[in-house]
Design a protein around this motif. Structure first.
Motif, PDB file in Angstrom:
ATOM      1  N   GLY A  13      63.479 -29.781  45.815  1.00 50.09           N
ATOM      2  CA  GLY A  13      62.626 -30.906  45.509  1.00 50.09           C
ATOM      3  C   GLY A  13      61.235 -30.520  45.051  1.00 50.09           C
ATOM      4  O   GLY A  13      60.665 -31.161  44.152  1.00 50.09           O
ATOM      5  N   LYS A  14      60.673 -29.468  45.638  1.00 51.98           N
ATOM      6  CA  LYS A  14      59.305 -29.102  45.238  1.00 51.98           C
ATOM      7  C   LYS A  14      59.258 -28.605  43.798  1.00 51.98           C
ATOM      8  O   LYS A  14      58.293 -28.868  43.076  1.00 51.98           O
ATOM      9  N   GLY A  15      60.328 -27.920  43.352  1.00 54.58           N
ATOM     10  CA  GLY A  15      60.386 -27.500  41.956  1.00 54.58           C
ATOM     11  C   GLY A  15      60.590 -28.688  41.029  1.00 54.58           C
ATOM     12  O   GLY A  15      59.997 -28.744  39.939  1.00 54.58           O
ATOM     13  N   ILE A  16      61.418 -29.626  41.450  1.00 52.55           N
ATOM     14  CA  ILE A  16      61.631 -30.847  40.667  1.00 52.55           C
ATOM     15  C   ILE A  16      60.311 -31.606  40.521  1.00 52.55           C
ATOM     16  O   ILE A  16      59.946 -32.045  39.427  1.00 52.55           O
ATOM     17  N   ALA A  17      59.583 -31.752  41.630  1.00 50.12           N
ATOM     18  CA  ALA A  17      58.292 -32.443  41.589  1.00 50.12           C
ATOM     19  C   ALA A  17      57.327 -31.744  40.639  1.00 50.12           C
ATOM     20  O   ALA A  17      56.646 -32.389  39.829  1.00 50.12           O
ATOM     21  N   GLY A 124      69.703 -23.222  41.672  1.00 48.31           N
ATOM     22  CA  GLY A 124      68.966 -22.869  42.865  1.00 48.31           C
ATOM     23  C   GLY A 124      67.478 -23.148  42.772  1.00 48.31           C
ATOM     24  O   GLY A 124      66.975 -23.681  41.776  1.00 48.31           O
ATOM     25  N   PRO A 125      66.740 -22.790  43.827  1.00 50.38           N
ATOM     26  CA  PRO A 125      65.290 -23.023  43.840  1.00 50.38           C
ATOM     27  C   PRO A 125      64.560 -22.383  42.667  1.00 50.38           C
ATOM     28  O   PRO A 125      63.585 -22.952  42.156  1.00 50.38           O
ATOM     29  N   ALA A 126      65.024 -21.216  42.216  1.00 53.66           N
ATOM     30  CA  ALA A 126      64.365 -20.566  41.074  1.00 53.66           C
ATOM     31  C   ALA A 126      64.515 -21.416  39.819  1.00 53.66           C
ATOM     32  O   ALA A 126      63.567 -21.580  39.036  1.00 53.66           O
ATOM     33  N   GLY A 127      65.715 -21.987  39.606  1.00 56.22           N
ATOM     34  CA  GLY A 127      65.933 -22.860  38.461  1.00 56.22           C
ATOM     35  C   GLY A 127      65.154 -24.153  38.559  1.00 56.22           C
ATOM     36  O   GLY A 127      64.652 -24.673  37.555  1.00 56.22           O
ATOM     37  N   ALA A 128      65.031 -24.678  39.796  1.00 53.11           N
ATOM     38  CA  ALA A 128      64.230 -25.893  39.988  1.00 53.11           C
ATOM     39  C   ALA A 128      62.765 -25.623  39.673  1.00 53.11           C
ATOM     40  O   ALA A 128      62.089 -26.436  39.042  1.00 53.11           O
ATOM     41  N   THR A 132      64.847 -24.998  34.661  1.00 52.98           N
ATOM     42  CA  THR A 132      65.983 -24.533  33.854  1.00 52.98           C
ATOM     43  C   THR A 132      67.322 -24.841  34.514  1.00 52.98           C
ATOM     44  O   THR A 132      68.309 -24.153  34.269  1.00 52.98           O
ATOM     45  N   LEU A 133      67.368 -25.858  35.343  1.00 49.44           N
ATOM     46  CA  LEU A 133      68.586 -26.208  36.060  1.00 49.44           C
ATOM     47  C   LEU A 133      69.698 -26.649  35.106  1.00 49.44           C
ATOM     48  O   LEU A 133      69.447 -27.159  34.016  1.00 49.44           O
ATOM     49  N   THR A 134      70.927 -26.435  35.541  1.00 44.49           N
ATOM     50  CA  THR A 134      72.077 -27.100  34.932  1.00 44.49           C
ATOM     51  C   THR A 134      72.326 -28.379  35.718  1.00 44.49           C
ATOM     52  O   THR A 134      72.392 -28.353  36.951  1.00 44.49           O
ATOM     53  N   ILE A 135      72.440 -29.501  35.006  1.00 46.41           N
ATOM     54  CA  ILE A 135      72.609 -30.796  35.664  1.00 46.41           C
ATOM     55  C   ILE A 135      73.922 -31.417  35.206  1.00 46.41           C
ATOM     56  O   ILE A 135      74.147 -31.606  34.009  1.00 46.41           O
ATOM     57  N   MET A 136      74.797 -31.706  36.162  1.00 48.41           N
ATOM     58  CA  MET A 136      76.109 -32.285  35.897  1.00 48.41           C
ATOM     59  C   MET A 136      76.043 -33.782  36.170  1.00 48.41           C
ATOM     60  O   MET A 136      75.742 -34.193  37.294  1.00 48.41           O
ATOM     61  N   VAL A 231      67.095 -15.638  51.402  1.00 47.63           N
ATOM     62  CA  VAL A 231      67.978 -16.796  51.199  1.00 47.63           C
ATOM     63  C   VAL A 231      67.777 -17.385  49.807  1.00 47.63           C
ATOM     64  O   VAL A 231      66.717 -17.941  49.497  1.00 47.63           O
ATOM     65  N   LEU A 232      68.806 -17.260  48.984  1.00 44.75           N
ATOM     66  CA  LEU A 232      68.843 -17.907  47.677  1.00 44.75           C
ATOM     67  C   LEU A 232      69.537 -19.265  47.779  1.00 44.75           C
ATOM     68  O   LEU A 232      69.164 -20.224  47.106  1.00 44.75           O
TER      69      LEU A 232
END
Length: 287
Positions: A13-17, A124-128, A132-136, A231-232
């Motif tokens: 969530g913090k990456g999304i924000a 994962g958090p790195a993508g967030a 660069t996330l993949t979103i389905m 933890v990834l």
């Protein structure tokens, strides 16, 4: 739509924000963990006292939560998101839940003229954090263009899969394969090491041969170095996802012998107290 609600300000969530704010959205955030909420506030989001207060402010709400029950509680409760949202609003559930729950929520939302999309994530958090996330995505195609600007703000690959629940089906199938490959890597490394081949050299062989896989690219350092405290993606979350996968297979009356086997392996790791470690700690579950 410029006012976006966010429920869940944890690792994802913090990456999304961060990326919503970066792309010019006004983010109204809630999390039960005050520390997580403070992090989102520092990023530029506006903290709210409850999910209901988030819904009152937002044109669209993103949920990023641990599992099906909390998603239902946050969305469907008397003081939940749907009680606050205006007709014509949108909900993008970026949690990983089962497709049946997603479809039930979609119907509940539709009765209230609210547009619900299941939008589980990979990266994962790195993508967030990097956007660069993949979103389905599963939901009504007629309204997808309304939410694409939001999705492209947090993700790179937006894959439209069809009706409500299809995004969750894809995510669970994806994570079942990740879980299976991770467990298989653990066995292969254990056998190789027992026979005298160090993990690092065996990893080089795997990645240069036909068994090359991205799971080893992402989690390989943890496995090779036996560093599962890094933890990834937690083992308890992967355990939850693989159980949702087997339940989904049973719901659709499709045999899943491999999924059931892998589910047992992860459950054993949980029983040995590895839930808060990285999911790759399944590689030491038989030690």
């Amino acid at each position: 739509m410029k006012n976006i609600g966010l429920i869940g300000c944890g690792a994802m969530g913090k990456g999304i924000a961060k990326n919503l704010v970066k792309n010019g959205f006004h983010v109204f955030a809630y999390d039960r963990d005050q520390q997580a909420l403070d992090i989102c506030s520092d990023i530029g989001a506006h903290p709210q006292a409850s999910p209901f207060e988030v819904g009152k402010q937002a044109d669209a709400v993103i949920t990023s939560l641990p599992g099906p029950q909390i998603v239902k509680d946050v969305l469907l409760g008397d003081d939940g998101i749907f009680a606050a949202l205006k007709p014509g609003s949108f909900v993008l559930d970026m949690s990983t839940i089962d497709p049946k729950t997603a479809q039930d929520i979609y119907l509940f939302a539709k009765d209230r003229s609210i547009h619900f999309f299941d939008c589980p994530l990979s990266g994962g958090p790195a993508g967030a954090d990097s956007g660069t996330l993949t979103i389905m995505v599963g939901g009504d195609e007629a309204y997808i263009n309304d939410v694409l600007p939001i999705l492209h703000s947090v993700g790179r690959d937006i894959i439209l899969l069809g009706s409500s629940g299809y995004g969750q089906v894809a995510k669970l199938c994806h994570n079942m394969l990740v879980a299976t490959i991770t467990a298989a890597l653990g066995e292969a490394f254990a056998v190789g090491e027992k026979a005298g081949v160090p993990r690092k050299q065996l990893a080089e062989v795997i990645q240069s041969g036909s068994a090359h896989n991205r799971v080893l690219s992402v989690f390989g350092e943890n496995i090779v170095k036996d560093s599962y405290e890094h933890v990834l993606f937690s083992l308890q979350h992967m355990n939850k996802d693989i159980h949702l996968y087997t339940e989904t297979a049973q719901y659709f009356a499709q045999p899943s012998p491999i999924g059931l086997l892998v589910s047992d392996i992860y459950q054993t790791a949980m029983e040995k107290g590895k839930g808060l470690l990285d999911s790759s700690a399944v590689c030491q579950s038989n030690e």
